[in-house]
Enzyme design. Structure first.
Site, mmCIF file in Angstrom:
data_model
loop_
_atom_site.group_PDB
_atom_site.id
_atom_site.type_symbol
_atom_site.label_atom_id
_atom_site.label_comp_id
_atom_site.label_asym_id
_atom_site.label_seq_id
_atom_site.Cartn_x
_atom_site.Cartn_y
_atom_site.Cartn_z
ATOM 1 N N HIS A 1 0.840 -1.201 0.000
ATOM 2 C CA HIS A 1 0.000 0.000 0.000
ATOM 3 C C HIS A 1 0.864 1.234 0.000
ATOM 4 O O HIS A 1 2.075 1.169 0.181
ATOM 5 C CB HIS A 1 -0.970 0.005 1.188
ATOM 6 C CG HIS A 1 -0.347 0.262 2.544
ATOM 7 N ND1 HIS A 1 -1.081 0.700 3.611
ATOM 8 C CD2 HIS A 1 0.920 0.169 3.000
ATOM 9 C CE1 HIS A 1 -0.299 0.838 4.664
ATOM 10 N NE2 HIS A 1 0.923 0.519 4.328
ATOM 11 N N CYS B 1 5.722 6.204 4.804
ATOM 12 C CA CYS B 1 4.563 5.476 4.291
ATOM 13 C C CYS B 1 4.004 6.087 3.015
ATOM 14 O O CYS B 1 3.164 5.483 2.353
ATOM 15 C CB CYS B 1 3.458 5.405 5.337
ATOM 16 S SG CYS B 1 3.910 4.428 6.787
ATOM 17 N N HIS C 1 4.961 0.282 -0.341
ATOM 18 C CA HIS C 1 5.747 -0.647 0.460
ATOM 19 C C HIS C 1 4.804 -1.745 0.926
ATOM 20 O O HIS C 1 3.590 -1.661 0.681
ATOM 21 C CB HIS C 1 6.378 0.070 1.670
ATOM 22 C CG HIS C 1 5.359 0.701 2.562
ATOM 23 N ND1 HIS C 1 4.728 1.886 2.243
ATOM 24 C CD2 HIS C 1 4.811 0.282 3.726
ATOM 25 C CE1 HIS C 1 3.847 2.182 3.185
ATOM 26 N NE2 HIS C 1 3.863 1.236 4.090
ATOM 27 N N HIS D 1 3.496 -5.087 3.735
ATOM 28 C CA HIS D 1 3.441 -5.667 5.070
ATOM 29 C C HIS D 1 2.934 -7.097 4.970
ATOM 30 O O HIS D 1 2.193 -7.432 4.046
ATOM 31 C CB HIS D 1 2.456 -4.892 5.970
ATOM 32 C CG HIS D 1 2.806 -3.446 6.149
ATOM 33 N ND1 HIS D 1 3.861 -3.018 6.913
ATOM 34 C CD2 HIS D 1 2.216 -2.324 5.659
ATOM 35 C CE1 HIS D 1 3.910 -1.698 6.879
ATOM 36 N NE2 HIS D 1 2.936 -1.244 6.127
ATOM 37 N N HIS E 1 -1.771 -10.765 -1.386
ATOM 38 C CA HIS E 1 -0.843 -10.492 -2.487
ATOM 39 C C HIS E 1 -1.344 -9.363 -3.382
ATOM 40 O O HIS E 1 -1.101 -9.369 -4.597
ATOM 41 C CB HIS E 1 -0.559 -11.752 -3.304
ATOM 42 C CG HIS E 1 0.375 -12.692 -2.605
ATOM 43 N ND1 HIS E 1 -0.080 -13.726 -1.823
ATOM 44 C CD2 HIS E 1 1.724 -12.752 -2.555
ATOM 45 C CE1 HIS E 1 0.951 -14.380 -1.319
ATOM 46 N NE2 HIS E 1 2.061 -13.810 -1.736
ATOM 47 N N GLU F 1 -0.576 -4.284 11.399
ATOM 48 C CA GLU F 1 0.187 -3.898 10.216
ATOM 49 C C GLU F 1 1.628 -4.407 10.383
ATOM 50 O O GLU F 1 2.247 -4.890 9.439
ATOM 51 C CB GLU F 1 0.169 -2.377 10.056
ATOM 52 C CG GLU F 1 0.814 -1.886 8.787
ATOM 53 C CD GLU F 1 0.763 -0.374 8.672
ATOM 54 O OE1 GLU F 1 -0.183 0.140 8.067
ATOM 55 O OE2 GLU F 1 1.700 0.275 9.181
#
Lengths: 138, 137
Positions: B14, B33, B39, B41, B79, B129
């Protein structure tokens, strides 16, 4: 304030209803109904609620809580086949919910006698499945 | 009261970036972010169900819950690039807070079909997260 002590026990169990046939039990409980049983490394977290004592600074002595859990839960449950060796699981199906509730039943009275307010019993059957029992509170 | 919690895992990427703010304001607000390429998680999702223990010793059928979460959430989120692949996030910043709200809405929409009344209730959605950042409602 809530304080929690975590302990572990290893036990086997079978989830099935003897009044039902194998197909019905498999449909209800899936692989948990395998008749010879299977095992888990259960993790139990026992949480007490209260205020820190002004002298000791403790809500409740965690060493005493450890002793209560070891005596009431770990010693009778650890390395046992729950259905065969631990009441009431000879007649109550040992789902995670029922085991958590039984742990609450075993711990609440002695803890209440020791002036400790049991807030929650959390039982992990696996890392990805756990049950919280809050007693009779809704 | 008994509450059953099931834990699920989904990796997703995200980017936190609001069209209503300038680049400087986005950077100031979201820090790393808001890096432009996004990036990722390994999100951990916990879904809690509350109710009495039924005659089978269960609060809820786990297989039904797993199927519902797969159909309503994991199939789209696993994914995925949340900003690009999940329609709700085309106009909403996919903070963990907003992801929890979207997950709850999706599960609530499918809940009556999976657990007809007076079945167990959807209780808490908790989203990790990272191990240190957790949101729940």
């Amino acid at each position: 304030m809530l304080i929690t002590r975590r302990e572990e026990f290893s036990a086997s169990h079978v989830c099935l209803n003897p009044a039902l046939g194998p197909e019905q039990n498999r449909a209800l409980y899936g692989a948990d109904a395998n008749p010879h049983g299977h095992g888990h490394n259960y993790v139990v977290e026992v949480t007490i609620e209260g205020d820190p004592d002004p002298v000791s600074g403790m809500v409740f002595d965690l060493k005493r809580l450890k002793d209560f859990i070891r005596r009431e839960v770990i010693e009778p449950f650890d390395h046992r086949f729950l259905n065969r060796e631990v009441a009431p699981f000879d007649r109550v199906v040992p789902t995670t919910e029922n085991v958590a509730r039984e742990i609450w039943r075993r711990l609440e009275p002695p803890l209440a006698q020791a002036a400790a307010r049991l807030h929650r019993v959390r039982l992990y059957e696996t890392e990805d499945l756990y049950v919280d029992c809050f007693g009779d509170r809704s | 009261m008994i509450r059953l919690t099931r834990r699920y895992h989904f990796p997703a990427s995200h980017r936190l970036h609001s069209r209503e703010l300038s680049e400087e304001a986005n950077r100031a607000l979201y820090g790393k972010c808001s890096n432009p390429h996004g990036h990722g998680h390994d999100y951990v999702l916990e879904v809690s169900v509350a109710g009495p223990i039924d005659e089978h010793g269960r609060v809820a059928d786990r297989a039904v819950l797993d199927r519902l979460v797969e159909e309503c959430v994991l199939g789209d989120f696993r994914h995925a690039n949340l900003n690009r692949d999940v329609p709700e996030f085309s106009g909403t910043v996919p903070t963990s807070e907003n992801v929890v709200l979207v997950i709850r809405r999706r599960l609530a929409a499918g809940w009556p079909r999976a657990y007809p009344a007076p079945g167990p209730k959807l209780d808490t959605i908790r989203l990790y997260e990272t191990k240190r950042n957790v949101v729940e409602q």
